[in-house]
Design a protein around this motif. Structure first.
Motif, short mmCIF file in Angstrom:
data_model
loop_
_atom_site.label_atom_id
_atom_site.label_comp_id
_atom_site.label_asym_id
_atom_site.label_seq_id
_atom_site.Cartn_x
_atom_site.Cartn_y
_atom_site.Cartn_z
N PHE A 266 2.57 -3.78 9.08
CA PHE A 266 1.50 -3.94 8.10
C PHE A 266 2.11 -4.68 6.90
CE2 PHE A 266 -1.14 0.22 8.96
CZ PHE A 266 -1.19 -0.09 10.32
N ASP A 267 1.49 -5.76 6.47
CA ASP A 267 2.03 -6.50 5.31
C ASP A 267 0.90 -7.34 4.72
OD1 ASP A 267 5.34 -7.47 4.75
OD2 ASP A 267 3.68 -8.43 3.67
N ASN A 268 0.90 -7.46 3.39
CA ASN A 268 -0.14 -8.32 2.77
C ASN A 268 0.40 -9.72 2.46
OD1 ASN A 268 1.52 -7.80 0.62
ND2 ASN A 268 -0.09 -7.17 -0.80
N ILE B 101 11.90 -1.91 -14.77
CA ILE B 101 10.59 -1.36 -14.39
C ILE B 101 10.55 -1.14 -12.88
CG2 ILE B 101 8.12 -1.94 -14.20
CD1 ILE B 101 8.72 -1.00 -16.97
N TYR B 102 11.14 -2.06 -12.13
CA TYR B 102 11.18 -1.87 -10.67
C TYR B 102 11.87 -0.55 -10.33
CZ TYR B 102 13.62 -1.73 -6.29
OH TYR B 102 14.17 -1.27 -5.11
N HIS B 103 13.07 -0.33 -10.90
CA HIS B 103 13.80 0.90 -10.58
C HIS B 103 13.01 2.13 -11.05
CE1 HIS B 103 17.26 -1.95 -10.14
NE2 HIS B 103 17.60 -1.09 -9.20
N PHE C 223 12.49 -9.03 3.97
CA PHE C 223 13.90 -9.17 4.36
C PHE C 223 14.42 -7.96 5.16
CE2 PHE C 223 18.35 -8.44 2.47
CZ PHE C 223 19.00 -9.25 3.39
N CYS C 224 14.27 -6.76 4.61
CA CYS C 224 14.76 -5.57 5.32
C CYS C 224 13.77 -5.14 6.41
CB CYS C 224 14.93 -4.39 4.36
SG CYS C 224 16.08 -4.67 3.03
N GLY C 225 12.48 -5.30 6.13
CA GLY C 225 11.44 -4.84 7.06
C GLY C 225 11.45 -5.60 8.37
#
Ligand code: NAD
Ligand code: USQ
Length: 385
Positions: free
Chosen positions: A30-32, A187-189, A11-13
């Motif tokens: 670069f992205d998987n 956990i993300y933060h 989204f931001c990238g």
């Protein structure tokens, strides 16, 4: 400049990669494609009909002078491939968006907790290690989060990352400068708080040039660039795991679905429009200043109490508002005072949430409402174990 955008299909990238390319930089994405894979796993999808990365880039390269190149690579695993690509491209800057970014997804179960921890920390360590190893003067710009500060004690204007501090040890006082204490709420933060320590470590040991952008909740869909062709349309997450609050409220109002306010709605959160996200990346990349510490910018343009945000949308659309039992463990009565001081100094022109911009976003949601799956709206991930 030659700029690698890690996570440039997200989204931001995507929005930022196009902005950098339009401004004349050579951009390498670069992205998987893990975000698209998670959509399948959750049986959810973007409200907007995003095209494959190959089609997006083909269209962009037809209409723009500067061409974007795409490499499918897992930054957390494919270290040899990453090293050879960095050697080949010789980037001036690497912008790092490539992390699992949803707090609710990171809290679904032990598997998603562990995936978020390993993916986010390893992507960072791999890229930092390679920049240090190759001894290239590469500026790393990382997307962090305002959430590392936590939302429990910001009665005063938040500093940008650091405090001047007096440490009291028995009768002695040490005058020093410290990172704002980390206070993650998921956990993300927490991975973003760990990222901060990795940056301190690599900057201290190897003198790396690092900017960490502590971004608030991003809202909006399209940018000047993604509007240039229908196939460039940006992602719009609305589901309970990946949709963020303001975009969810707008989508819900457009579909006559009562707004899903968690708990009291007294929570205050920082926000920024996707066009300003792309502006900030460009400003950070063009920042020529030398820094002798990790540079931290607070990347938000305004703050809102969630119930006021809901009322603002209700005033325009007459939608209903529903208070849901909060699926998260969070302080529902916080204060937050924050401003993008450093980014404004670099030239940021903040976009504020206006009735007109809300109406534009409502129109996007209405246009693609036929793609919405209403069963995906309720948040399912629970913080309680
Ligand atoms: P996103 O999920 O849409 O994009 C992330 C991209 O990174 C995806 O395309 C994904 O496939 C890729 N990716 C993830 N792990 C990877 C890996 N190991 N190797 C290669 N590619 C990988 O997320 P977004 O909303 O664009 O967020 C981008 C960054 O900005 C994240 O780091 C996030 O924490 C941060 N951020 C986002 C928001 C927001 O509201 N969206 C707010 C603050 C900060
Ligand atoms: N919320 C609702 N209703 C909803 C969804 C969320 O009331 O339907 C509430 C949440 O409980 C929370 C707040 O809105 O209090 C924000 O939730 P969110 O999902 O919009 O944002 P968050 O989980 O904090 O994460 C998002 C991005 C993340 C980024 C973060 C910036 O997904 O990548 O780091 O915003 S910040 O909020 O500054 O930490």
């Amino acid at each position: 400049m030659r700029i690698i955008v890690l996570g440039g299909d997200g989204f931001c990238g995507w929005a930022s990669a196009l902005r950098l390319s339009r401004k004349g930089h050579d951009v390498y994405i670069f992205d998987n494609l893990s975000r698209r894979k998670i959509d399948k796993e959750l049986n959810a999808s973007s409200l907007t009909p995003i095209k494959s990365i190959y089609q997006r880039i083909k269209v962009w390269n037809k209409i723009n002078k500067k061409k974007i190149k795409f490499y499918k690579i897992d930054i957390s695993k494919e270290i040899l491939k990453l090293e050879s690509l960095i050697k080949k491209i010789r980037p001036d800057t690497i912008v790092h968006f490539a992390e699992q970014r949803s707090a609710p997804y990171s809290m679904i179960n032990l598997k998603t907790r562990n995936y978020t921890l390993s993916n986010n920390i390893l992507t960072n360590n791999n890229i930092l290690y390679l920049i240090a190893k190759l001894k290239r003067n590469i500026h790393l710009i990382h997307l962090g989060t305002m959430g590392v500060y936590g939302y429990d004690f910001s009665k005063f204007l938040l500093p940008e990352g650091y405090y001047k501090a007096k440490l009291f040890i028995k009768k002695n006082i040490i005058n020093t400068k410290i990172l704002h204490p980390a206070n993650p709420g998921s956990i993300y933060h927490l991975t973003k708080a760990q990222d901060e320590l990795l940056f301190q470590f690599y900057q201290k040991m190897y003198g790396l040039k690092i900017t960490d952008l502590h971004q608030g909740v991003v809202w909006g869909t399209n940018t000047k660039e993604t509007l240039l062709h229908p196939d460039l349309i940006n992602r719009y997450d609305y589901d309970g795991d990946y949709g963020t609050v303001l975009n969810r409220f707008i989508m819900q109002a457009a579909l006559n679905y009562p707004l899903t306010l968690h708990g009291s709605g007294n929570q205050v959160r920082p926000f920024i429009n996707i066009n300003n996200t792309a502006d900030c990346i460009l400003l950070a990349a063009q920042n020529k200043k030398k820094f002798n510490e990790v540079k931290i910018f607070n990347q938000l343009t305004e703050t809102f109490r969630l119930k006021n945000l809901a009322k603002k949308i209700q005033k325009l659309t007459n939608c209903k508002i529903m208070h849901h039992k909060n699926p998260r463990i969070e302080n529902e009565n916080n204060t937050l005072v924050a401003k993008p001081m450093g980014l404004i100094e670099l030239g940021l022109k903040p976009i504020k949430l206006s009735d007109n911009l809300i109406k534009n976003e409502l129109a996007v949601s209405k246009r693609y409402s036929f793609r919405a799956d209403l069963n995906k709206i309720r948040a399912k991930s629970q913080w309680r174990i």
